[in-house]
Design a protein around this motif. Structure first.
Motif, PDB file in Angstrom:
ATOM      1  N   GLY A 289       0.819  -1.212   0.000  1.00 43.32           N
ATOM      2  CA  GLY A 289       0.000   0.000   0.000  1.00 43.32           C
ATOM      3  C   GLY A 289       0.848   1.256   0.000  1.00 43.32           C
ATOM      4  O   GLY A 289       0.547   2.226  -0.716  1.00 43.32           O
ATOM      5  N   SER A 290       1.918   1.258   0.783  1.00 43.68           N
ATOM      6  CA  SER A 290       2.792   2.435   0.835  1.00 43.68           C
ATOM      7  C   SER A 290       3.448   2.691  -0.515  1.00 43.68           C
ATOM      8  O   SER A 290       3.491   3.826  -1.001  1.00 43.68           O
ATOM      9  CB  SER A 290       3.867   2.227   1.907  1.00 43.68           C
ATOM     10  N   LEU A 291       3.969   1.632  -1.146  1.00 43.20           N
ATOM     11  CA  LEU A 291       4.614   1.783  -2.454  1.00 43.20           C
ATOM     12  C   LEU A 291       3.614   2.205  -3.525  1.00 43.20           C
ATOM     13  O   LEU A 291       3.926   3.043  -4.384  1.00 43.20           O
ATOM     14  CB  LEU A 291       5.295   0.470  -2.846  1.00 43.20           C
ATOM     15  N   THR A 292       2.406   1.636  -3.469  1.00 46.57           N
ATOM     16  CA  THR A 292       1.387   1.972  -4.466  1.00 46.57           C
ATOM     17  C   THR A 292       0.972   3.430  -4.368  1.00 46.57           C
ATOM     18  O   THR A 292       0.875   4.146  -5.375  1.00 46.57           O
ATOM     19  CB  THR A 292       0.160   1.066  -4.293  1.00 46.57           C
ATOM     20  N   VAL A 293       0.722   3.900  -3.133  1.00 42.97           N
ATOM     21  CA  VAL A 293       0.323   5.294  -2.944  1.00 42.97           C
ATOM     22  C   VAL A 293       1.451   6.231  -3.361  1.00 42.97           C
ATOM     23  O   VAL A 293       1.217   7.264  -4.006  1.00 42.97           O
ATOM     24  CB  VAL A 293      -0.085   5.546  -1.480  1.00 42.97           C
ATOM     25  N   ALA A 294       2.688   5.882  -3.009  1.00 45.14           N
ATOM     26  CA  ALA A 294       3.824   6.725  -3.391  1.00 45.14           C
ATOM     27  C   ALA A 294       3.937   6.832  -4.909  1.00 45.14           C
ATOM     28  O   ALA A 294       4.168   7.925  -5.453  1.00 45.14           O
ATOM     29  CB  ALA A 294       5.115   6.148  -2.798  1.00 45.14           C
ATOM     30  N   TRP A 295       3.743   5.719  -5.612  1.00 43.70           N
ATOM     31  CA  TRP A 295       3.831   5.741  -7.071  1.00 43.70           C
ATOM     32  C   TRP A 295       2.686   6.552  -7.675  1.00 43.70           C
ATOM     33  O   TRP A 295       2.880   7.291  -8.639  1.00 43.70           O
ATOM     34  CB  TRP A 295       3.822   4.328  -7.625  1.00 43.70           C
ATOM     35  N   GLN A 296       1.492   6.434  -7.113  1.00 42.52           N
ATOM     36  CA  GLN A 296       0.361   7.202  -7.628  1.00 42.52           C
ATOM     37  C   GLN A 296       0.576   8.693  -7.450  1.00 42.52           C
ATOM     38  O   GLN A 296       0.131   9.496  -8.275  1.00 42.52           O
ATOM     39  CB  GLN A 296      -0.923   6.768  -6.909  1.00 42.52           C
TER      40      GLN A 296
ATOM     41  N   ILE B 275       3.609  10.285  -7.414  1.00 43.33           N
ATOM     42  CA  ILE B 275       4.694  10.822  -8.250  1.00 43.33           C
ATOM     43  C   ILE B 275       4.521  10.515  -9.727  1.00 43.33           C
ATOM     44  O   ILE B 275       5.241  11.080 -10.558  1.00 43.33           O
ATOM     45  CB  ILE B 275       6.059  10.269  -7.784  1.00 43.33           C
ATOM     46  N   ASP B 276       3.575   9.649 -10.075  1.00 38.44           N
ATOM     47  CA  ASP B 276       3.367   9.300 -11.492  1.00 38.44           C
ATOM     48  C   ASP B 276       2.804  10.512 -12.235  1.00 38.44           C
ATOM     49  O   ASP B 276       1.676  10.942 -11.963  1.00 38.44           O
ATOM     50  CB  ASP B 276       2.406   8.115 -11.593  1.00 38.44           C
ATOM     51  N   PRO B 277       3.540  11.087 -13.186  1.00 32.45           N
ATOM     52  CA  PRO B 277       3.068  12.290 -13.875  1.00 32.45           C
ATOM     53  C   PRO B 277       2.035  12.006 -14.967  1.00 32.45           C
ATOM     54  O   PRO B 277       1.426  12.934 -15.502  1.00 32.45           O
ATOM     55  CB  PRO B 277       4.356  12.856 -14.481  1.00 32.45           C
ATOM     56  N   ARG B 278       1.826  10.745 -15.308  1.00 34.86           N
ATOM     57  CA  ARG B 278       0.963  10.412 -16.438  1.00 34.86           C
ATOM     58  C   ARG B 278      -0.516  10.522 -16.112  1.00 34.86           C
ATOM     59  O   ARG B 278      -1.330  10.735 -16.999  1.00 34.86           O
ATOM     60  CB  ARG B 278       1.287   9.000 -16.928  1.00 34.86           C
ATOM     61  N   ARG B 279      -0.873  10.387 -14.854  1.00 31.91           N
ATOM     62  CA  ARG B 279      -2.304  10.428 -14.542  1.00 31.91           C
ATOM     63  C   ARG B 279      -2.520  10.840 -13.099  1.00 31.91           C
ATOM     64  O   ARG B 279      -1.652  10.666 -12.246  1.00 31.91           O
ATOM     65  CB  ARG B 279      -2.945   9.064 -14.777  1.00 31.91           C
ATOM     66  N   VAL B 280      -3.692  11.402 -12.869  1.00 31.07           N
ATOM     67  CA  VAL B 280      -4.107  11.766 -11.513  1.00 31.07           C
ATOM     68  C   VAL B 280      -4.909  10.594 -10.949  1.00 31.07           C
ATOM     69  O   VAL B 280      -5.867  10.141 -11.574  1.00 31.07           O
ATOM     70  CB  VAL B 280      -4.977  13.044 -11.522  1.00 31.07           C
ATOM     71  N   PRO B 281      -4.534  10.072  -9.795  1.00 27.42           N
ATOM     72  CA  PRO B 281      -5.252   8.907  -9.257  1.00 27.42           C
ATOM     73  C   PRO B 281      -6.703   9.248  -8.923  1.00 27.42           C
ATOM     74  O   PRO B 281      -6.996  10.305  -8.359  1.00 27.42           O
ATOM     75  CB  PRO B 281      -4.463   8.555  -7.988  1.00 27.42           C
TER      76      PRO B 281
ATOM     77  N   ILE C 203     -22.524  -2.607   7.042  1.00 29.46           N
ATOM     78  CA  ILE C 203     -21.805  -2.126   5.858  1.00 29.46           C
ATOM     79  C   ILE C 203     -20.713  -1.149   6.288  1.00 29.46           C
ATOM     80  O   ILE C 203     -20.978  -0.223   7.064  1.00 29.46           O
ATOM     81  CB  ILE C 203     -22.752  -1.437   4.854  1.00 29.46           C
ATOM     82  N   LEU C 204     -19.501  -1.371   5.804  1.00 27.88           N
ATOM     83  CA  LEU C 204     -18.410  -0.420   5.965  1.00 27.88           C
ATOM     84  C   LEU C 204     -18.298   0.408   4.686  1.00 27.88           C
ATOM     85  O   LEU C 204     -18.280  -0.150   3.587  1.00 27.88           O
ATOM     86  CB  LEU C 204     -17.081  -1.142   6.210  1.00 27.88           C
ATOM     87  N   TYR C 205     -18.220   1.727   4.833  1.00 34.01           N
ATOM     88  CA  TYR C 205     -18.011   2.608   3.690  1.00 34.01           C
ATOM     89  C   TYR C 205     -16.552   3.084   3.726  1.00 34.01           C
ATOM     90  O   TYR C 205     -16.122   3.709   4.698  1.00 34.01           O
ATOM     91  CB  TYR C 205     -18.975   3.786   3.727  1.00 34.01           C
ATOM     92  N   ILE C 206     -15.824   2.775   2.659  1.00 39.24           N
ATOM     93  CA  ILE C 206     -14.380   2.991   2.639  1.00 39.24           C
ATOM     94  C   ILE C 206     -13.996   3.885   1.469  1.00 39.24           C
ATOM     95  O   ILE C 206     -14.426   3.650   0.328  1.00 39.24           O
ATOM     96  CB  ILE C 206     -13.630   1.648   2.545  1.00 39.24           C
ATOM     97  N   HIS C 207     -13.206   4.918   1.769  1.00 39.31           N
ATOM     98  CA  HIS C 207     -12.659   5.783   0.728  1.00 39.31           C
ATOM     99  C   HIS C 207     -11.355   5.163   0.248  1.00 39.31           C
ATOM    100  O   HIS C 207     -10.449   4.890   1.039  1.00 39.31           O
ATOM    101  CB  HIS C 207     -12.406   7.184   1.290  1.00 39.31           C
ATOM    102  N   VAL C 208     -11.255   4.930  -1.057  1.00 33.72           N
ATOM    103  CA  VAL C 208     -10.103   4.256  -1.647  1.00 33.72           C
ATOM    104  C   VAL C 208      -9.583   5.100  -2.797  1.00 33.72           C
ATOM    105  O   VAL C 208     -10.361   5.603  -3.612  1.00 33.72           O
ATOM    106  CB  VAL C 208     -10.484   2.850  -2.160  1.00 33.72           C
TER     107      VAL C 208
END
Length: 203
Positions: free
Chosen positions: A84-91, A93-99, A140-145
């Protein structure tokens, strides 16, 4: 009630609540991101305050603990912390798209406040996801992802939360709850296979 009986009842209740007490200490250390003696001692104080000063109804535990599934849960949790940490970090700094982000509802399988709470806390500790609301009546859990850009990604996130619930139940849930999550997982897998077969037939 006689003093001896009162002391015995206190000891029994304390022993039954010990896993929850230890979980509060572990949760404190995870929230601070420190596994030190200082974090342990401050977590111990926080757990005492929560369990003794704020007199909430006692949490009824199942009385079942499976150390193998408990270790499996911890190992998988640590792995997903790193992923999760690596994925968020890549999202970021990735200049190609806004997550992109989404709020998804995840219906729990087990009707248990403690399991639901632990599942929500676990999901929130993984970088990239955060519980924003709960519907206790409908379980029900509502989760922001963040980082979801398709229906498949949403279903993958929902399946991951249900996997956390299953891991927790397998570790500390009752026998009936174990059967519930196993049956629910088998039903989901059967539904996924049926959907894949229909998609293949249409193609």
């Amino acid at each position: 009630m006689k003093p001896a009986s009162r002391a015995g009842a206190f000891f029994t209740q304390t022993w039954r609540q010990l896993p929850f007490f230890l979980w509060l200490i572990a949760l404190w250390m995870l929230l601070w991101g420190q596994f030190t003696w200082l974090a342990f001692l401050t977590g111990l104080v926080a757990a005492v305050v929560v369990t003794r000063v704020f007199r909430l109804p006692p949490v009824e535990l199942s009385g079942r603990v499976n150390p193998v599934y408990g270790v499996a849960f911890l190992v998988e949790f640590i792995v997903w912390l790193v992923i999760g940490s690596l994925t968020v970090a890549w999202q970021v700094i990735d200049p190609r798209r806004v997550p992109r982000a989404a709020i998804i509802g995840v219906p729990m399988v087990v009707d248990d406040d403690l399991i639901m709470t632990h599942t929500g806390v676990t999901a929130s500790l993984i970088p990239g996801s955060l519980v924003v609301d709960t519907d206790r009546d409908r379980r029900i859990l509502y989760i922001h992802v963040i980082g979801v850009d398709s229906d498949e990604a949403v279903e993958k996130q929902r399946e991951q939360v249900l996997r956390w619930e299953q891991r927790i139940v397998m570790a500390v849930g009752s026998g009936a709850q174990v059967e519930q999550v196993r049956a629910a997982r088998a039903a989901r897998l059967a539904r996924q296979r049926a959907d894949a077969a229909r998609s293949g037939g249409q193609a």
